[in-house]
Design a protein around this motif. Sequence first.
Motif, mmCIF file in Angstrom:
data_model
loop_
_atom_site.group_PDB
_atom_site.id
_atom_site.type_symbol
_atom_site.label_atom_id
_atom_site.label_comp_id
_atom_site.label_asym_id
_atom_site.label_seq_id
_atom_site.Cartn_x
_atom_site.Cartn_y
_atom_site.Cartn_z
ATOM 1 N N PHE A 112 0.858 -1.185 0.000
ATOM 2 C CA PHE A 112 0.000 0.000 0.000
ATOM 3 C C PHE A 112 0.892 1.231 0.000
ATOM 4 C CE2 PHE A 112 -2.937 -3.210 1.433
ATOM 5 C CZ PHE A 112 -4.159 -2.820 0.896
ATOM 6 N N SER A 113 0.728 2.078 -1.014
ATOM 7 C CA SER A 113 1.653 3.190 -1.226
ATOM 8 C C SER A 113 1.034 4.536 -0.882
ATOM 9 C CB SER A 113 2.122 3.228 -2.682
ATOM 10 O OG SER A 113 2.886 2.079 -2.995
ATOM 11 N N THR A 114 1.865 5.412 -0.319
ATOM 12 C CA THR A 114 1.554 6.814 -0.108
ATOM 13 C C THR A 114 2.744 7.614 -0.640
ATOM 14 O OG1 THR A 114 2.466 6.685 2.122
ATOM 15 C CG2 THR A 114 0.088 6.406 1.903
ATOM 16 N N ILE A 115 2.687 8.930 -0.530
ATOM 17 C CA ILE A 115 3.783 9.768 -1.016
ATOM 18 C C ILE A 115 4.358 10.568 0.146
ATOM 19 C CG2 ILE A 115 4.392 11.706 -2.523
ATOM 20 C CD1 ILE A 115 2.354 10.616 -4.535
ATOM 21 N N ILE A 172 -7.440 3.862 -4.202
ATOM 22 C CA ILE A 172 -7.649 3.358 -2.850
ATOM 23 C C ILE A 172 -6.562 2.376 -2.410
ATOM 24 C CG2 ILE A 172 -9.116 1.379 -3.440
ATOM 25 C CD1 ILE A 172 -9.654 3.969 -0.582
ATOM 26 N N HIS A 173 -5.919 1.712 -3.357
ATOM 27 C CA HIS A 173 -4.850 0.771 -3.016
ATOM 28 C C HIS A 173 -3.476 1.443 -3.011
ATOM 29 C CE1 HIS A 173 -3.806 -3.518 -2.448
ATOM 30 N NE2 HIS A 173 -2.644 -3.155 -2.921
ATOM 31 N N GLY A 174 -3.389 2.669 -3.520
ATOM 32 C CA GLY A 174 -2.098 3.342 -3.465
ATOM 33 C C GLY A 174 -1.973 4.530 -4.387
ATOM 34 N N GLY A 188 -2.536 6.384 -9.798
ATOM 35 C CA GLY A 188 -3.549 5.936 -8.849
ATOM 36 C C GLY A 188 -3.845 4.473 -9.094
ATOM 37 N N TYR A 189 -3.778 3.663 -8.039
ATOM 38 C CA TYR A 189 -3.986 2.212 -8.163
ATOM 39 C C TYR A 189 -5.148 1.796 -7.276
ATOM 40 C CZ TYR A 189 -2.928 -2.794 -8.163
ATOM 41 O OH TYR A 189 -3.000 -4.164 -8.297
ATOM 42 N N ASP A 190 -6.135 1.157 -7.870
ATOM 43 C CA ASP A 190 -7.316 0.757 -7.100
ATOM 44 C C ASP A 190 -7.335 -0.733 -6.792
ATOM 45 O OD1 ASP A 190 -7.991 -0.478 -9.484
ATOM 46 O OD2 ASP A 190 -9.803 0.710 -9.853
ATOM 47 N N GLY A 191 -6.239 -1.407 -7.052
ATOM 48 C CA GLY A 191 -6.171 -2.850 -6.840
ATOM 49 C C GLY A 191 -6.335 -3.637 -8.123
ATOM 50 N N THR A 194 -15.959 -4.674 -17.604
ATOM 51 C CA THR A 194 -15.856 -3.217 -17.704
ATOM 52 C C THR A 194 -15.093 -2.578 -16.542
ATOM 53 O OG1 THR A 194 -18.025 -3.020 -16.637
ATOM 54 C CG2 THR A 194 -17.976 -3.019 -19.047
ATOM 55 N N LYS A 195 -14.955 -3.268 -15.431
ATOM 56 C CA LYS A 195 -14.233 -2.680 -14.300
ATOM 57 C C LYS A 195 -12.724 -2.691 -14.519
ATOM 58 C CE LYS A 195 -14.349 -7.040 -11.696
ATOM 59 N NZ LYS A 195 -14.828 -7.682 -10.448
#
Length: 347
Positions: free
Chosen positions: A47-50, A78-80, A99-102, A163-164
């Motif tokens: 899980f990534s932040t900056i 939401i995942h990073g 942006g990574y949502d998983g 589609t997701k």
Amino acid sequence: MLKVEKLGVILEATAHDFESAGVLNPAVIQEGENVKMLYRAFKDGNFSTIGYCEFNGPVKLKARYDIPVIIPEKNYEIHGVEDPRIVKIDGVYYITYTGYDGKNALGCLATSKDLQHFEKHGIITPSASLNSYKIALDNNRSIFPKYFEHLQTYIDRGLIHKTKYKVWDKDVVLFPEKIDGHFMMIHRLLPGMQWVKFKSFSDLDKAFWKDYLFHLNQYILMDPLFDFENMHIGAGAPPLKTKEGWLLINHSVQSTPKGRNYHATVALLDLKDPTKVTHRLNTPLFSPDQFYEKVGYVNNVCFPSGTSLFDDDLYVYYGAADNTIAVARMQLSELLEHLLKFPCNDH
């Protein structure tokens, strides 16, 4: 012979939860003798932040925050929040990041006046479903065949009509100044790099990207060419303006019998028309050969994402083995002299 001096690791993980597993892939902005850095930090579970830190000169750490400055807040990240790059235009810092949502990794934008407070502007890349991207590629039959090969990996996994799932678009960098009154951006739809020119970020709407993808072949900046980039390439640091052209330090990924190698690579873009590549080095600028580059969260990685310039000393900041942040130094004049020996024949 071009001399590249590796100065080693300048930032590592700490005991703080948000960066306890590693730090990597920094965004760098130089202001006088100071270097400010936004960097990807991650904890267990990837899980990534900056995070944020500052240097006196190119490498002497003087301040580092013990909490992240940009965190996941929206569904699309939401995942990073990952792999930032930064430029400053007309007094505003523009931070592009993934942006990574998983499931999906897409290019996003945030802005700031002080690098303390950030306003998020959402996804700025196509956010196209896999099926719509396939339809668009079918309209670009003359495009490099590897574009279809990469799409086929999604088809083979049975994701094409879900589609997701979106086509990944990462490694978004902005030019540090406007070109003819327009923002100019480089992004990456595997396996190459593409360019986008636009007046306002509000122009990058669904209709814009639909038309863009249907004519994607017109917007290719560079595609893989050499053996050391036989998988794909992607933007690294924001382009650096020089008297010889825009210096683009990017990364390439090579598939080998022992696994993947991530190299730092370099090209030169035309000063007046940066959609044209004028010179391109036919060997890596540098490659993973030190222990901290060869062994880590992902082995054999040199991933450049920021630069600073002190007199003629060019410093290239990079993620090493997806685990630490390191820096390499070279003479800008020597690099340009060397690069000019490798002109492109098709610009």
